[in-house]
Write a protein that holds these residues in place. Structure first.
Motif, PDB file in Angstrom:
ATOM      1  N   TYR A  60      46.035  52.744  31.789  1.00 17.06           N
ATOM      2  CA  TYR A  60      45.851  52.263  33.171  1.00 17.06           C
ATOM      3  C   TYR A  60      46.377  53.190  34.309  1.00 17.06           C
ATOM      4  CZ  TYR A  60      46.127  48.879  37.191  1.00 17.06           C
ATOM      5  OH  TYR A  60      46.002  48.344  38.434  1.00 17.06           O
ATOM      6  N   LYS A  61      47.597  53.590  33.975  1.00 18.56           N
ATOM      7  CA  LYS A  61      48.198  54.446  34.990  1.00 18.56           C
ATOM      8  C   LYS A  61      47.463  55.687  35.385  1.00 18.56           C
ATOM      9  CE  LYS A  61      52.428  56.993  36.033  1.00 18.56           C
ATOM     10  NZ  LYS A  61      53.855  57.152  35.636  1.00 18.56           N
ATOM     11  N   HIS A  62      46.942  56.273  34.359  1.00 19.14           N
ATOM     12  CA  HIS A  62      46.030  57.283  34.316  1.00 19.14           C
ATOM     13  C   HIS A  62      44.742  57.098  35.151  1.00 19.14           C
ATOM     14  CE1 HIS A  62      43.925  60.976  33.365  1.00 19.14           C
ATOM     15  NE2 HIS A  62      43.015  60.353  32.674  1.00 19.14           N
ATOM     16  N   PHE A  63      44.205  56.120  34.771  1.00 19.64           N
ATOM     17  CA  PHE A  63      43.030  55.661  35.641  1.00 19.64           C
ATOM     18  C   PHE A  63      43.138  55.472  36.929  1.00 19.64           C
ATOM     19  CE2 PHE A  63      41.004  54.730  31.237  1.00 19.64           C
ATOM     20  CZ  PHE A  63      40.296  55.626  31.015  1.00 19.64           C
ATOM     21  N   LYS A  64      44.427  54.914  37.267  1.00 25.52           N
ATOM     22  CA  LYS A  64      44.567  54.424  38.609  1.00 25.52           C
ATOM     23  C   LYS A  64      44.978  55.813  39.414  1.00 25.52           C
ATOM     24  CE  LYS A  64      48.051  51.574  41.094  1.00 25.52           C
ATOM     25  NZ  LYS A  64      49.288  50.696  41.177  1.00 25.52           N
ATOM     26  N   GLU A  65      45.579  56.641  38.880  1.00 25.90           N
ATOM     27  CA  GLU A  65      45.647  57.973  39.503  1.00 25.90           C
ATOM     28  C   GLU A  65      44.274  58.563  39.774  1.00 25.90           C
ATOM     29  OE1 GLU A  65      47.989  60.579  36.846  1.00 25.90           O
ATOM     30  OE2 GLU A  65      49.885  59.166  37.315  1.00 25.90           O
ATOM     31  N   LEU A  66      43.348  58.485  38.847  1.00 27.85           N
ATOM     32  CA  LEU A  66      41.972  59.057  39.112  1.00 27.85           C
ATOM     33  C   LEU A  66      41.251  58.342  40.232  1.00 27.85           C
ATOM     34  CD1 LEU A  66      40.793  59.831  35.283  1.00 27.85           C
ATOM     35  CD2 LEU A  66      41.570  61.541  37.102  1.00 27.85           C
ATOM     36  N   ASN A  67      41.284  56.972  40.112  1.00 30.88           N
ATOM     37  CA  ASN A  67      40.549  56.163  41.106  1.00 30.88           C
ATOM     38  C   ASN A  67      41.756  54.736  41.607  1.00 30.88           C
ATOM     39  OD1 ASN A  67      39.013  54.479  42.684  1.00 30.88           O
ATOM     40  ND2 ASN A  67      37.413  54.560  41.250  1.00 30.88           N
ATOM     41  N   PRO A  68      42.207  55.016  42.782  1.00 29.06           N
ATOM     42  CA  PRO A  68      43.169  53.963  42.753  1.00 29.06           C
ATOM     43  C   PRO A  68      42.389  52.550  43.290  1.00 29.06           C
ATOM     44  CG  PRO A  68      43.396  55.996  44.425  1.00 29.06           C
ATOM     45  CD  PRO A  68      42.146  56.153  43.570  1.00 29.06           C
ATOM     46  N   ASN A  69      41.168  52.605  43.240  1.00 25.13           N
ATOM     47  CA  ASN A  69      40.488  51.340  43.617  1.00 25.13           C
ATOM     48  C   ASN A  69      40.399  50.325  42.329  1.00 25.13           C
ATOM     49  OD1 ASN A  69      39.637  51.789  46.458  1.00 25.13           O
ATOM     50  ND2 ASN A  69      37.879  52.866  45.380  1.00 25.13           N
ATOM     51  N   ILE A  70      40.973  50.931  40.880  1.00 27.11           N
ATOM     52  CA  ILE A  70      40.820  50.376  39.997  1.00 27.11           C
ATOM     53  C   ILE A  70      41.913  49.059  40.140  1.00 27.11           C
ATOM     54  CG2 ILE A  70      42.844  51.658  38.620  1.00 27.11           C
ATOM     55  CD1 ILE A  70      40.651  51.468  36.180  1.00 27.11           C
ATOM     56  N   GLU A  71      43.095  49.177  40.874  1.00 29.31           N
ATOM     57  CA  GLU A  71      43.954  48.309  41.078  1.00 29.31           C
ATOM     58  C   GLU A  71      43.149  47.216  41.569  1.00 29.31           C
ATOM     59  OE1 GLU A  71      47.293  45.806  40.935  1.00 29.31           O
ATOM     60  OE2 GLU A  71      46.848  47.782  39.833  1.00 29.31           O
ATOM     61  N   LEU A  72      42.625  47.245  42.666  1.00 33.42           N
ATOM     62  CA  LEU A  72      41.517  46.053  43.485  1.00 33.42           C
ATOM     63  C   LEU A  72      40.844  45.554  42.518  1.00 33.42           C
ATOM     64  CD1 LEU A  72      41.000  44.784  45.869  1.00 33.42           C
ATOM     65  CD2 LEU A  72      39.178  46.560  46.293  1.00 33.42           C
ATOM     66  N   PHE A  73      40.027  46.053  41.383  1.00 30.54           N
ATOM     67  CA  PHE A  73      39.204  45.648  40.475  1.00 30.54           C
ATOM     68  C   PHE A  73      39.964  44.779  39.701  1.00 30.54           C
ATOM     69  CE2 PHE A  73      37.105  46.017  36.412  1.00 30.54           C
ATOM     70  CZ  PHE A  73      35.877  45.693  36.693  1.00 30.54           C
ATOM     71  N   ARG A  74      41.217  45.313  39.236  1.00 26.91           N
ATOM     72  CA  ARG A  74      42.173  44.270  38.154  1.00 26.91           C
ATOM     73  C   ARG A  74      42.464  43.101  38.860  1.00 26.91           C
ATOM     74  NH1 ARG A  74      46.794  43.244  36.901  1.00 26.91           N
ATOM     75  NH2 ARG A  74      48.141  44.165  38.455  1.00 26.91           N
ATOM     76  N   GLN A  75      43.114  43.273  40.137  1.00 26.56           N
ATOM     77  CA  GLN A  75      43.274  41.980  40.809  1.00 26.56           C
ATOM     78  C   GLN A  75      41.939  41.024  41.214  1.00 26.56           C
ATOM     79  OE1 GLN A  75      45.191  43.611  44.248  1.00 26.56           O
ATOM     80  NE2 GLN A  75      46.964  44.188  43.034  1.00 26.56           N
ATOM     81  N   THR A  76      41.188  41.514  41.521  1.00 24.71           N
ATOM     82  CA  THR A  76      39.823  40.756  41.922  1.00 24.71           C
ATOM     83  C   THR A  76      39.496  39.854  40.703  1.00 24.71           C
ATOM     84  OG1 THR A  76      38.815  42.424  43.680  1.00 24.71           O
ATOM     85  CG2 THR A  76      37.588  40.625  42.766  1.00 24.71           C
ATOM     86  N   PHE A  77      39.479  40.393  39.368  1.00 24.41           N
ATOM     87  CA  PHE A  77      38.955  39.759  38.265  1.00 24.41           C
ATOM     88  C   PHE A  77      40.173  39.199  37.469  1.00 24.41           C
ATOM     89  CE2 PHE A  77      35.388  42.534  39.487  1.00 24.41           C
ATOM     90  CZ  PHE A  77      34.373  41.312  39.479  1.00 24.41           C
ATOM     91  N   GLU A  78      41.385  39.248  37.960  1.00 26.08           N
ATOM     92  CA  GLU A  78      42.561  38.592  37.370  1.00 26.08           C
ATOM     93  C   GLU A  78      42.869  39.427  35.893  1.00 26.08           C
ATOM     94  OE1 GLU A  78      42.425  34.513  37.903  1.00 26.08           O
ATOM     95  OE2 GLU A  78      42.454  34.812  40.181  1.00 26.08           O
ATOM     96  N   LEU A  79      42.712  40.562  35.801  1.00 24.05           N
ATOM     97  CA  LEU A  79      42.774  41.070  34.512  1.00 24.05           C
ATOM     98  C   LEU A  79      44.174  41.406  34.128  1.00 24.05           C
ATOM     99  CD1 LEU A  79      39.668  43.651  34.884  1.00 24.05           C
ATOM    100  CD2 LEU A  79      39.860  41.304  33.793  1.00 24.05           C
ATOM    101  N   ASP A  80      44.405  41.255  32.950  1.00 24.35           N
ATOM    102  CA  ASP A  80      45.662  41.756  32.255  1.00 24.35           C
ATOM    103  C   ASP A  80      45.773  43.278  31.694  1.00 24.35           C
ATOM    104  OD1 ASP A  80      46.949  39.373  33.107  1.00 24.35           O
ATOM    105  OD2 ASP A  80      46.454  38.412  31.252  1.00 24.35           O
ATOM    106  N   LEU A  81      46.679  43.816  31.628  1.00 21.61           N
ATOM    107  CA  LEU A  81      46.762  44.979  30.912  1.00 21.61           C
ATOM    108  C   LEU A  81      46.850  44.972  29.581  1.00 21.61           C
ATOM    109  CD1 LEU A  81      49.094  47.107  33.095  1.00 21.61           C
ATOM    110  CD2 LEU A  81      46.494  47.161  32.944  1.00 21.61           C
TER     111      LEU A  81
END
Length: 81
Positions: A60-81
């Motif tokens: 997750y940290k790696h993908f977040k560095e590649l695309n910071p919008n992944i955090e918004l995606f995770r929060q929008t769909f209430e996803l857990d790690l």
């Protein structure tokens, strides 16, 4: 002009180990091949090895560095790690 033997090593440490112990090998080759102009040329070929990602948090940290919008995606769909 002589004869060159080209060797490739994967890192500087391997090259240095070989250089520290190759005098007997060179003497043997020069004598048995009857070629006293023989030279060994060494190159180091270091390849990039990416860090291996194992855990979900690391991925997750790696993908977040590649695309910071992944955090918004995770929060929008209430996803857990």
């Amino acid at each position: 002009m002589g004869t060159n033997i080209l060797l490739e090593f994967p890192n500087q440490g391997s090259k240095e180990d070989f250089e520290n112990t190759n005098s007997e090998l060179v003497s043997y080759l020069k004598t048995n091949l009857r070629n006293y102009d023989l030279k060994i040329k060494i190159t180091v070929i270091e390849t990039y090895k990416p860090k291996v990602i194992y855990t979900n948090e690391e991925k997750y940290k790696h993908f977040k560095e590649l695309n910071p919008n992944i955090e918004l995606f995770r929060q929008t769909f209430e996803l857990d790690l």
